[in-house]
Design a protein around this motif. Structure first.
Motif, PDB file in Angstrom:
ATOM      1  N   ILE A   1      -2.512  -9.098   3.114  1.00 10.57           N
ATOM      2  CA  ILE A   1      -2.278  -7.869   3.871  1.00 10.57           C
ATOM      3  C   ILE A   1      -3.625  -7.271   4.262  1.00 10.57           C
ATOM      4  O   ILE A   1      -4.534  -7.169   3.436  1.00 10.57           O
ATOM      5  N   LEU A   2      -3.744  -6.854   5.521  1.00  9.46           N
ATOM      6  CA  LEU A   2      -4.938  -6.156   6.000  1.00  9.46           C
ATOM      7  C   LEU A   2      -4.610  -4.681   6.157  1.00  9.46           C
ATOM      8  O   LEU A   2      -3.563  -4.316   6.697  1.00  9.46           O
ATOM      9  N   SER A   3      -5.514  -3.815   5.711  1.00  6.85           N
ATOM     10  CA  SER A   3      -5.367  -2.367   5.898  1.00  6.85           C
ATOM     11  C   SER A   3      -6.655  -1.828   6.506  1.00  6.85           C
ATOM     12  O   SER A   3      -7.740  -2.041   5.963  1.00  6.85           O
ATOM     13  N   LEU A   4      -6.526  -1.141   7.626  1.00  2.68           N
ATOM     14  CA  LEU A   4      -7.682  -0.595   8.332  1.00  2.68           C
ATOM     15  C   LEU A   4      -7.519   0.902   8.495  1.00  2.68           C
ATOM     16  O   LEU A   4      -6.442   1.385   8.852  1.00  2.68           O
ATOM     17  N   GLY A   5      -8.592   1.663   8.231  1.00  8.28           N
ATOM     18  CA  GLY A   5      -8.509   3.104   8.389  1.00  8.28           C
ATOM     19  C   GLY A   5      -9.868   3.766   8.299  1.00  8.28           C
ATOM     20  O   GLY A   5     -10.836   3.162   7.831  1.00  8.28           O
ATOM     21  N   PRO A   6      -9.972   5.018   8.754  1.00 12.43           N
ATOM     22  CA  PRO A   6     -11.239   5.759   8.695  1.00 12.43           C
ATOM     23  C   PRO A   6     -11.520   6.294   7.298  1.00 12.43           C
ATOM     24  O   PRO A   6     -10.602   6.667   6.562  1.00 12.43           O
TER      25      PRO A   6
END
Length: 546
Positions: free
Chosen positions: A412-417
């Motif tokens: 699973i990839l999670s991207l965020g600021p």
């Protein structure tokens, strides 16, 4: 800008032309603002004197006093954000010299609603001074400080015509503009005038038609690209010569284009209540999931498409160009559908800076100056496209501040600021889901390696038009420490051991995931190549040919 003007005597004179653009305030629009950011202008940043600098910024919707939305940033953060955006997109690198002179473009900060401040005239002056003092203190030492005018402009909104400061502001802005004349060939100016006149009625023209206008103005087709690039940089037109679809079109009125974008990227009420029941399902899908169906696109753009059906592909491609939209692939539907990241709801769970587990590795895109918030949505779009190109069809979970994308059944990839050292940055987590209790639980090199390669290429591409921004790929220190700190990822992948305070720490886990390097056993220090020749992806099995 000076434009030739025919005098009564027949002599040619010049008159000043000033273009005024009012930037949309919603954060959703920030990604489109770079269209209009250029060095040959004066920027006015307005703020309310009656609002606390450290309170969350507010904006009213549809002119209703009670319907107020807040920004994710404080008022002072919004002011600084605009200054950084101007510095990134509008200030030429070559102007960063040490000469003691006013820098262009000039940034003017204007406080409004001065009449609403409480107290006597002296009390109001004191409050105004305190507000501007905070601004000047916050920007001290920043690279854009030298572009900010030090005058404290405080405007009376109730009686603007009686405002002495407003008159001073107009005079000063006029002086700033006259101090930065732009010399261009007269035939370019003639061409610009004709294109803008056409833009009053038509939002776009074919490149062939533009060539005809240029020829009449004395501009050869071979030299036309220089004129188009100049007008593109000013935000007068839009032209993308390297885009397969858009190179055949010139947008003659970018402001009208923004109005077309608004129908997709902002929450608007439909103006045709009789069609609302029919479109209810599609509207809900866009509002709840951020997924736009082609039927709804055609409905929202029906006026434009009735004039020219080919505008559909051009407008869609422009949305893709600005990272506002991504087409879904492998969807069981005869109609196309698209992800619209900026229409997504905000997740209550944001990514945070915390140590990785054995099943996870995190890559931080840490800002050296700043990374604009507008980078996040295009990066999400590109990440979705990368996953789709790899053959995965799993449905991502998308939010305005977070994106969770599954790669098959095991990653699973999670991207965020995130914020690192008070600077906006980004974080990408790669998580390996536990399938059984045996074997290696670390994220696999077959995922980590292409993801890192993707990030390097995509971040370089997304920041290519930014003249002064900088970032570094980093990892959070994985050893116990009282103080949170980071290590340069490239240094970790180059060296088996790196310094950390008064000791050295091993980088074997990172090298195993991002360079496919085997664990050291005894004196062995061997690696073996990983060449992905073919993939066969499914949720039941993943066949990899090495």
């Amino acid at each position: 800008m000076s434009k030739p003007n025919e005098k009564k005597s027949g002599e040619t004179g010049y008159k000043d032309m000033t273009y005024i653009w009012d930037f949309a305030g919603q954060q959703l629009y920030y990604i489109t603002h770079k269209i209009f950011l250029t060095s040959e202008v004066v920027y006015l940043i307005l703020f309310s004197l009656i609002e606390c600098m450290y309170a969350k910024g507010k904006r009213r919707i549809d002119g209703e006093e009670s319907d107020v939305m807040t920004y994710d940033m404080t008022n002072i953060e919004i002011i600084k954000y605009w200054m950084r955006m101007i510095y990134t997109y509008a200030i030429p690198v070559q102007t960063q010299d040490k000469q003691l002179r006013a820098k262009k473009p000039q940034i003017v900060v204007v406080g409004t609603h001065s009449e609403s401040l409480e107290g006597t005239s002296d009390d109001k002056k004191k409050q105004i001074k305190e507000q501007f003092k905070i601004i000047f203190k916050e920007i001290k030492g920043t690279p854009y400080e030298c572009h900010v005018v030090r005058e404290m402009y405080a405007i009376d909104n109730k009686f603007p015509l009686k405002s002495v400061m407003l008159k001073t502001l107009k005079q000063d802005v006029s002086g700033f503009l006259k101090a930065m004349p732009k010399t261009i060939p007269l035939k370019w100016l003639d061409f610009q005038s004709q294109i803008q006149e056409i833009g009053r009625k038509a939002i776009r023209m074919t490149y062939v038609k533009v060539c005809e206008v240029a020829t009449k103005c004395g501009i050869s087709v071979d030299n036309l690209i220089h004129t188009l690039n100049y007008l593109h940089d000013l935000g007068i037109i839009l032209y993308f010569e390297n885009n397969r679809i858009l190179k055949h079109t010139v947008i003659t009125n970018p402001r009208k284009l923004i109005e077309i974008f608004k129908k997709i990227i902002t929450v608007v009420e439909p103006n045709d209540s009789d069609k609302w029941p029919i479109m209810m399902t599609l509207w809900n899908k866009l509002d709840d999931e951020g997924i736009l169906e082609e039927d709804l696109v055609r409905h929202l753009w029906r006026d434009e498409l009735s004039q020219d059906e080919s505008s559909l592909e051009v407008f869609l491609e422009l949305l893709k160009q600005f990272g506002l939209l991504c087409e879904q692939k492998n969807v069981e539907s005869r109609q196309r559908s698209f992800f619209v990241p900026c229409r997504l709801k905000r997740s209550k769970e944001s990514l945070s800076i915390e140590p990785d587990t054995d099943e996870m590795v995190s890559i931080y895109m840490a800002s050296e100056d700043f990374i604009p918030d507008s980078i996040f949505h295009p990066l999400v779009v590109s990440l979705i496209r990368m996953v789709q190109d790899m053959g995965y069809t799993a449905k991502p979970e998308l939010f305005s501040n977070n994106a969770i994308i599954a790669l098959g059944c095991d990653h699973i990839l999670s991207l965020g600021p995130v914020v690192i050292n008070n600077k906006p940055s980004l974080k990408l987590e790669v998580l390996r889901k536990p399938i059984d209790q045996e074997g290696d639980t670390n994220p696999s090199p077959r995922v980590c390696m292409p993801v890192l390669d993707f990030l390097k290429k995509e971040m370089k591409l997304l920041t290519s038009g930014m003249k002064h921004t900088g970032y570094t790929f980093r990892v959070l220190c994985w050893k116990d420490s009282q103080e949170t700190h980071f290590h340069d990822l490239e240094e970790c992948l180059t060296n088996n051991n790196i310094p950390c305070g008064k000791r050295y720490i091993k980088t074997s886990k990172l090298q195993r995931m991002f360079k496919n390097k085997k664990l050291e056993t005894g004196n062995t220090d061997s690696t073996y190549p990983l060449t992905l020749i073919g993939f066969n992806y499914s949720c039941k099995s993943i066949d990899i040919v090495i």
